[in-house]
Design an enzyme around this catalytic site. Structure first.
Site, PDB file in Angstrom:
ATOM      1  N   CYS A  54      33.409 -95.261   9.353  1.00  0.00           N
ATOM      2  CA  CYS A  54      32.796 -96.028  10.442  1.00  0.00           C
ATOM      3  C   CYS A  54      33.827 -96.965  11.084  1.00  0.00           C
ATOM      4  O   CYS A  54      34.737 -96.500  11.756  1.00  0.00           O
ATOM      5  CB  CYS A  54      31.561 -96.762   9.929  1.00  0.00           C
ATOM      6  SG  CYS A  54      30.479 -97.334  11.253  1.00  0.00           S
ATOM      7  N   HIS A  70      28.489 -92.237   7.702  1.00  0.00           N
ATOM      8  CA  HIS A  70      28.588 -92.857   6.366  1.00  0.00           C
ATOM      9  C   HIS A  70      28.274 -91.798   5.302  1.00  0.00           C
ATOM     10  O   HIS A  70      27.123 -91.666   4.887  1.00  0.00           O
ATOM     11  CB  HIS A  70      27.593 -94.019   6.244  1.00  0.00           C
ATOM     12  CG  HIS A  70      27.979 -95.225   7.029  1.00  0.00           C
ATOM     13  ND1 HIS A  70      28.711 -96.266   6.502  1.00  0.00           N
ATOM     14  CD2 HIS A  70      27.748 -95.554   8.320  1.00  0.00           C
ATOM     15  CE1 HIS A  70      28.908 -97.186   7.428  1.00  0.00           C
ATOM     16  NE2 HIS A  70      28.334 -96.782   8.541  1.00  0.00           N
ATOM     17  N   GLU A  73      28.735 -91.758   2.250  1.00  0.00           N
ATOM     18  CA  GLU A  73      28.335 -92.283   0.932  1.00  0.00           C
ATOM     19  C   GLU A  73      26.824 -92.262   0.720  1.00  0.00           C
ATOM     20  O   GLU A  73      26.347 -92.251  -0.409  1.00  0.00           O
ATOM     21  CB  GLU A  73      28.859 -93.710   0.725  1.00  0.00           C
ATOM     22  CG  GLU A  73      28.341 -94.755   1.685  1.00  0.00           C
ATOM     23  CD  GLU A  73      29.200 -94.942   2.923  1.00  0.00           C
ATOM     24  OE1 GLU A  73      29.095 -95.997   3.561  1.00  0.00           O
ATOM     25  OE2 GLU A  73      29.976 -94.024   3.259  1.00  0.00           O
TER      26      GLU A  73
END
Length: 588
Positions: A399, A526, A528
């Site tokens: 990001c 993102h 994750e």
């Protein structure tokens, strides 16, 4: 539908989220479909406007919901996909009741906490519990509800009252309460103290809820005499007092609960359709836990961010790194670096701090710059990116990390000295990162590009494409207001910074890769948020492979196992009716 309410006592942050996730995991391993709801008693509508220091990271769901980080635990443990309505806040409830009142739904009645707010809470829970969270679309059989905060807080009173009524509405055999409490052990005497738990349970009973299981968080296993004391003063059988001591890894918590007969208790208490056969699904958890305890080789990653004083600010990032490190059989060491400490101003004011930060960075095997907001520390992040680029160190920017990598490249390679994001310098002559057309600057909450979006690979030789299993496109979760300026794209590509992934329209730059570098990757999304213990996220997996010096070997073998499928198919899913035969990781 069976409902399991998890409440907490004595202190907040006691581990209710991990316990709720673990309870869900062991029930799912028995072949049941499980969903989860997190209740946060704050008045915010969602977690989107919190500082990470306030409440930990903001977790983003497929539908763009910005929610509490505990929903991340549920998704990772149970391998499910939740929606924003699985996170219930006081703000959401009051907003829905006030909207009804404005529409005239209450026909002139006085709108009160009881019954209107408490009814709204019950209706929300019953409606949301039926929404499927698995890929097969089957309606869940069990709903685990975690009530945030601590019993006795003034904020959570309407929720406690709602569940006091709820237990009678859904009948006793369909509702049970787990109370998580702290058993402190003062260093002076070394004795386990039960008084806080007694007081907490007394308060809960006074509010009309009786705990079925008391889960005691403690540093060391509970002594039998302590267990019996809690049992006697809290009106439960000794078998209903469960010890959750500190363990080496969170993967051990479901095993710990299972060993103490929690599944058998639920089977009889809630009349669940569970066979008594051994549960093979938990073999996976045992193997993961054993594996994480046995790791010998180390890999260190420098996490260069601005919220490094609280590790909860980067929970999903750390978990993704752990999942990937576990997959390559390495023990992870995360070196937290406050990016402001890398800046020349720190050298003037606090030289020791400055040199320590640079020493940490230079001694790491890889560099990660995660997302964030605000100008503080951005110059330090760019210095770290510059170092990783020039020293050929593995680098991943997520990001804001990707946006700053583009800014750094523009300054150092293209010679645009004032290149910047319009977020930090609106007057820049080279705005390489700009705000998106749909962003509304007047309102802070829910105005970003949020949730699951498609990214299309534009290059067949992309490293990330190979790590994703050579897919033509991927779908990942986003949370950003700014994006790389597409008009300047050709300047970068001429010099070797390739935009290998773009959105469907080809307007949004999603993935960058630097040619002739061991691993220099930036992603606008993102990754994750979709990483799982047995299916590590490919960008993070690539970073760890490169940091351990194994990326080239892995790619030359044709990525025989895609990182999304690091375990065999049969063990990789945590959906019901799947037998776990063995764990398969990539072999090097």
């Amino acid at each position: 539908m069976k409902y399991i309410l998890v409440t907490g006592g004595v202190i907040s942050g006691i581990g209710k989220g991990i316990i709720a996730s673990s309870v869900g995991t062991i029930l799912k391993s028995c072949g049941l479909h499980v969903t989860a709801i997190k209740i946060d008693p704050y008045i915010n509508i969602d977690a989107g406007t919190f500082s990470p220091y306030e409440h930990g990271e903001v977790f983003v769901l497929d539908d763009g919901g910005e929610v509490d980080l505990d929903l991340g635990n549920y998704e990772r443990f149970l391998d499910i996909r939740l929606t924003k309505d699985n996170n219930l806040t006081t703000g959401k409830i009051y907003q829905s009741v006030i909207n009804k009142e404005r529409r005239g739904d209450y026909l002139g009645k006085t709108v009160q906490v009881v019954p209107h707010i408490t009814d709204a809470i019950q209706e929300w829970v019953m409606k949301q519990a039926k929404i499927s969270v698995d890929d097969d679309g089957v309606e869940p059989q069990v709903c685990v509800i975690e009530l945030g905060g601590t019993v006795g807080d003034i904020e959570s009173m309407p929720f406690i009252e709602a569940f006091r009524q709820f237990q009678f509405k859904v009948k006793k055999e369909n509702f049970c309460n787990i109370h998580v409490s702290l058993v402190p052990q003062p260093n002076t005497t070394g004795e386990q103290k039960t008084k806080p738990t007694q007081n907490s349970v007394r308060e809960l009973r006074g509010l009309g809820l009786s705990p079925d299981l008391i889960m005691c968080r403690c540093a060391t296993p509970l002594e039998m005499s302590v267990k019996e004391k809690i049992s006697m003063f809290c009106h439960v059988e000794p078998t209903q007092v469960i010890c959750v001591q500190d363990v080496s890894s969170i993967y051990r918590v479901p095993l710990l609960l299972e060993e103490q007969g929690v599944v058998n208790y639920f089977r009889t208490r809630l009349n669940l359709p569970i066979e008594t056969r051994p549960r093979k699904m938990l073999t996976k958890w045992k193997e993961m836990a054993d594996r994480s305890d046995r790791l010998l080789e180390h890999v260190s990653i420098a996490l260069v961010g601005k919220y490094t004083k609280l590790s909860d600010s980067y929970t999903s990032v750390i978990k993704s790194l752990e999942h990937s490190a576990l997959a390559i059989n390495h023990k992870l060491e995360v070196k937290y670096i406050d990016s402001a400490d890398l800046e020349p101003a720190t050298l003037q004011d606090e030289p020791v701090k400055y040199h320590e930060a640079w020493q940490k960075l230079c001694s790491s095997h890889g560099v990660l710059v995660p997302g964030g907001f605000g100008v503080r520390g951005t110059e330090g992040k760019m210095l770290a990116i510059n170092w990783a680029r020039k020293q050929n160190k593995p680098f991943l920017g997520v990001c804001l990390g990707m946006q700053l990598a583009v800014c750094e490249f523009a300054r150092d390679v293209l010679g645009w000295e004032d290149a910047n994001s319009t977020e930090f310098d609106p007057e820049s002559k080279h705005p390489v990162v700009i705000d998106m057309p749909e962003h509304n600057p007047g309102q802070m909450g829910g105005t970003m590009r949020l949730g699951r979006r498609r990214t299309i690979f534009k290059s067949s030789t992309s490293v990330l494409r190979k790590l994703y299993g050579n897919m033509e496109y991927i779908e990942e979760r986003h949370r950003h207001r700014f994006e790389v300026n597409p008009e300047l794209k050709h300047h970068f590509e001429k010099k070797g910074l390739q935009f290998v992934g773009q959105d469907i329209e080809g307007e949004r730059m999603e993935i960058i890769e630097l040619e002739d570098h061991c691993y220099f990757v930036g992603v606008q999304y993102h990754p994750e948020f979709t990483s799982r213990p047995i299916k590590p996220s490919p960008p993070y997996f690539g970073l760890l492979l490169a940091a351990a010096g194994k990326l080239q070997g892995y790619l030359t073998k044709g990525c025989r196992l895609s990182p999304r499928d690091t375990y065999s198919d049969r063990s990789g899913s945590s959906s019901p009716d799947v037998d776990i035969s063995e764990l398969k990781f990539p072999s090097f």
